[in-house]
Motif scaffolding. Structure first.
Motif, PDB file in Angstrom:
ATOM      1  N   GLY A 130       0.351  -1.648   0.071  1.00 24.31           N
ATOM      2  CA  GLY A 130       0.007  -0.438  -0.413  1.00 24.31           C
ATOM      3  C   GLY A 130       1.350   1.290   0.528  1.00 24.31           C
ATOM      4  N   ALA A 131       2.136   1.356  -0.183  1.00 26.09           N
ATOM      5  CA  ALA A 131       2.811   2.577  -0.769  1.00 26.09           C
ATOM      6  C   ALA A 131       4.001   2.929  -1.844  1.00 26.09           C
ATOM      7  CB  ALA A 131       3.727   2.338   0.609  1.00 26.09           C
ATOM      8  N   CYS A 132       2.844   2.215  -3.049  1.00 23.57           N
ATOM      9  CA  CYS A 132       3.498   2.508  -4.331  1.00 23.57           C
ATOM     10  C   CYS A 132       4.446   4.202  -4.841  1.00 23.57           C
ATOM     11  CB  CYS A 132       1.970   2.036  -5.818  1.00 23.57           C
ATOM     12  SG  CYS A 132       1.469   0.800  -4.861  1.00 23.57           S
ATOM     13  N   GLY A 133       3.905   4.510  -3.817  1.00 22.27           N
ATOM     14  CA  GLY A 133       4.431   5.958  -4.424  1.00 22.27           C
ATOM     15  C   GLY A 133       5.863   5.870  -4.392  1.00 22.27           C
ATOM     16  N   LEU A 134       6.148   4.765  -2.768  1.00 24.10           N
ATOM     17  CA  LEU A 134       7.416   5.468  -2.795  1.00 24.10           C
ATOM     18  C   LEU A 134       8.334   3.303  -3.157  1.00 24.10           C
ATOM     19  CD1 LEU A 134       6.640   5.854   1.196  1.00 24.10           C
ATOM     20  CD2 LEU A 134       7.634   7.346  -0.005  1.00 24.10           C
ATOM     21  N   ALA A 135       7.645   2.931  -4.091  1.00 27.41           N
ATOM     22  CA  ALA A 135       7.965   1.477  -4.586  1.00 27.41           C
ATOM     23  C   ALA A 135       9.527   2.139  -5.411  1.00 27.41           C
ATOM     24  CB  ALA A 135       7.303   1.394  -6.349  1.00 27.41           C
ATOM     25  N   PRO A 136      10.410   0.931  -4.834  1.00 31.36           N
ATOM     26  CA  PRO A 136       9.621   0.032  -4.292  1.00 31.36           C
ATOM     27  C   PRO A 136       9.646  -0.395  -2.747  1.00 31.36           C
ATOM     28  CG  PRO A 136      12.533  -0.202  -5.390  1.00 31.36           C
ATOM     29  CD  PRO A 136      11.710   1.097  -5.152  1.00 31.36           C
ATOM     30  N   VAL A 137       8.907  -0.916  -2.459  1.00 31.78           N
ATOM     31  CA  VAL A 137       8.946  -1.041  -0.571  1.00 31.78           C
ATOM     32  C   VAL A 137       9.835  -2.055  -0.184  1.00 31.78           C
ATOM     33  CG1 VAL A 137       7.698  -0.453   1.052  1.00 31.78           C
ATOM     34  CG2 VAL A 137       7.255   0.752  -0.975  1.00 31.78           C
ATOM     35  N   VAL A 138      10.419  -2.100   0.806  1.00 30.29           N
ATOM     36  CA  VAL A 138      10.279  -3.451   2.323  1.00 30.29           C
ATOM     37  C   VAL A 138      10.153  -2.831   3.768  1.00 30.29           C
ATOM     38  CG1 VAL A 138      12.510  -4.963   2.910  1.00 30.29           C
ATOM     39  CG2 VAL A 138      12.262  -3.678   0.453  1.00 30.29           C
ATOM     40  N   VAL A 139       9.357  -4.261   4.116  1.00 36.03           N
ATOM     41  CA  VAL A 139       9.479  -3.416   5.257  1.00 36.03           C
ATOM     42  C   VAL A 139       9.846  -4.355   6.508  1.00 36.03           C
ATOM     43  CG1 VAL A 139       7.208  -3.848   7.413  1.00 36.03           C
ATOM     44  CG2 VAL A 139       6.774  -2.479   4.985  1.00 36.03           C
ATOM     45  N   ILE A 140      10.394  -3.869   7.702  1.00 32.18           N
ATOM     46  CA  ILE A 140      11.211  -4.758   7.945  1.00 32.18           C
ATOM     47  C   ILE A 140      10.751  -4.476   9.535  1.00 32.18           C
ATOM     48  CG2 ILE A 140      13.489  -5.590   9.379  1.00 32.18           C
ATOM     49  CD1 ILE A 140      14.441  -4.781   6.497  1.00 32.18           C
ATOM     50  N   GLY A 141      10.094  -5.662  10.145  1.00 37.71           N
ATOM     51  CA  GLY A 141       9.669  -5.279  11.668  1.00 37.71           C
ATOM     52  C   GLY A 141       8.879  -3.999  11.840  1.00 37.71           C
ATOM     53  N   ASP A 142       8.528  -3.447  11.848  1.00 37.16           N
ATOM     54  CA  ASP A 142       7.815  -2.115  12.264  1.00 37.16           C
ATOM     55  C   ASP A 142       8.573  -1.081  11.283  1.00 37.16           C
ATOM     56  OD1 ASP A 142      10.118  -1.701  13.510  1.00 37.16           O
ATOM     57  OD2 ASP A 142       8.239  -0.206  15.861  1.00 37.16           O
ATOM     58  N   ILE A 157      19.147  -4.216   5.971  1.00 35.22           N
ATOM     59  CA  ILE A 157      19.523  -4.782   7.201  1.00 35.22           C
ATOM     60  C   ILE A 157      19.854  -3.914   8.613  1.00 35.22           C
ATOM     61  CG2 ILE A 157      20.133  -7.025   7.694  1.00 35.22           C
ATOM     62  CD1 ILE A 157      18.520  -7.335   6.168  1.00 35.22           C
ATOM     63  N   GLY A 158      21.132  -3.286   8.505  1.00 36.27           N
ATOM     64  CA  GLY A 158      21.673  -2.639   9.766  1.00 36.27           C
ATOM     65  C   GLY A 158      20.674  -1.210  10.200  1.00 36.27           C
ATOM     66  N   LYS A 159      19.721  -0.818   9.604  1.00 38.21           N
ATOM     67  CA  LYS A 159      19.235   0.843   9.712  1.00 38.21           C
ATOM     68  C   LYS A 159      18.375  -0.520  10.277  1.00 38.21           C
ATOM     69  CE  LYS A 159      20.610   3.531   5.980  1.00 38.21           C
ATOM     70  NZ  LYS A 159      20.024   4.105   5.307  1.00 38.21           N
ATOM     71  N   ALA A 160      17.790  -1.401   9.625  1.00 41.84           N
ATOM     72  CA  ALA A 160      15.576  -1.967  10.366  1.00 41.84           C
ATOM     73  C   ALA A 160      16.240  -1.833  11.943  1.00 41.84           C
ATOM     74  CB  ALA A 160      15.608  -3.708   9.701  1.00 41.84           C
ATOM     75  N   GLY A 161      17.530  -1.851  12.527  1.00 37.34           N
ATOM     76  CA  GLY A 161      16.938  -2.461  14.236  1.00 37.34           C
ATOM     77  C   GLY A 161      17.345  -0.423  14.453  1.00 37.34           C
TER      78      GLY A 161
END
Length: 164
Positions: A130-142, A157-161
């Motif tokens: 639901g974030a097509c304007g930000l494509a491509p999108v990845v969600v990691i955790g929250d 990956i590093g930024k996810a934490g």
């Protein structure tokens, strides 16, 4: 049944599950809340755990299974503490989400649906975030990451934490 679940999850986690069911289990319509809180403890909802919850709440197991399999939030297979969701919707696909998925699988060291050896990550392809304007999108955790350059995807990956 509880004894087998303790072997899988630990006495501490099962005590937390029992506490959740005791707190919310008699409230009409609370099944969704119970499953959400239990999955936060156990990370997934295997069928035996669903049967256990159903028995404790006085519900048919089919009702618990129906809810657990209907909502994409729930998983009946093991997941990592951080689930990496890679969007493969049209907008993301044309902006190389397949390449992003391949690079993330390589970086994490797992195939789709597997859990990393340390239990930290699992990876899933999802149809749309639901974030097509930000494509491509990845969600990691929250955390949501958009406008990802496939050449630098490993950096997220590093930024996810980190906290934003």
């Amino acid at each position: 049944m509880r004894t087998e679940l303790v072997k899988q999850f630990s006495e501490e986690k099962m005590a937390r599950v029992d506490g959740i069911v005791a707190e919310h289990g008699k409230v009409p319509g609370a099944l969704l809340i119970v499953l959400e809180k239990v999955q936060d403890v156990t990370l997934y909802l295997p069928v035996d755990l669903q049967r256990y919850i159903a028995a404790k709440m006085g519900l048919p197991p089919s009702r618990v299974f129906g809810v657990a399999t209907f909502y994409s939030y729930f998983s009946i297979v093991p997941r990592g503490r951080k689930v990496v969701k890679v969007c493969s919707g049209t907008a993301c696909y044309v902006k190389r989400s397949g390449e992003i998925m391949d690079r993330l699988k390589q970086k994490i060291g797992v195939a789709e649906g597997e859990v990393s050896a340390d239990g930290e990550y699992s990876i899933e392809e999802v149809r749309c975030l639901g974030a097509c304007g930000l494509a491509p999108v990845v969600v990691i955790g929250d955390r949501t990451f958009g406008l990802i350059d496939p050449e630098h995807v490993e950096e997220i990956i590093g930024k996810a934490g980190e906290r934003p």
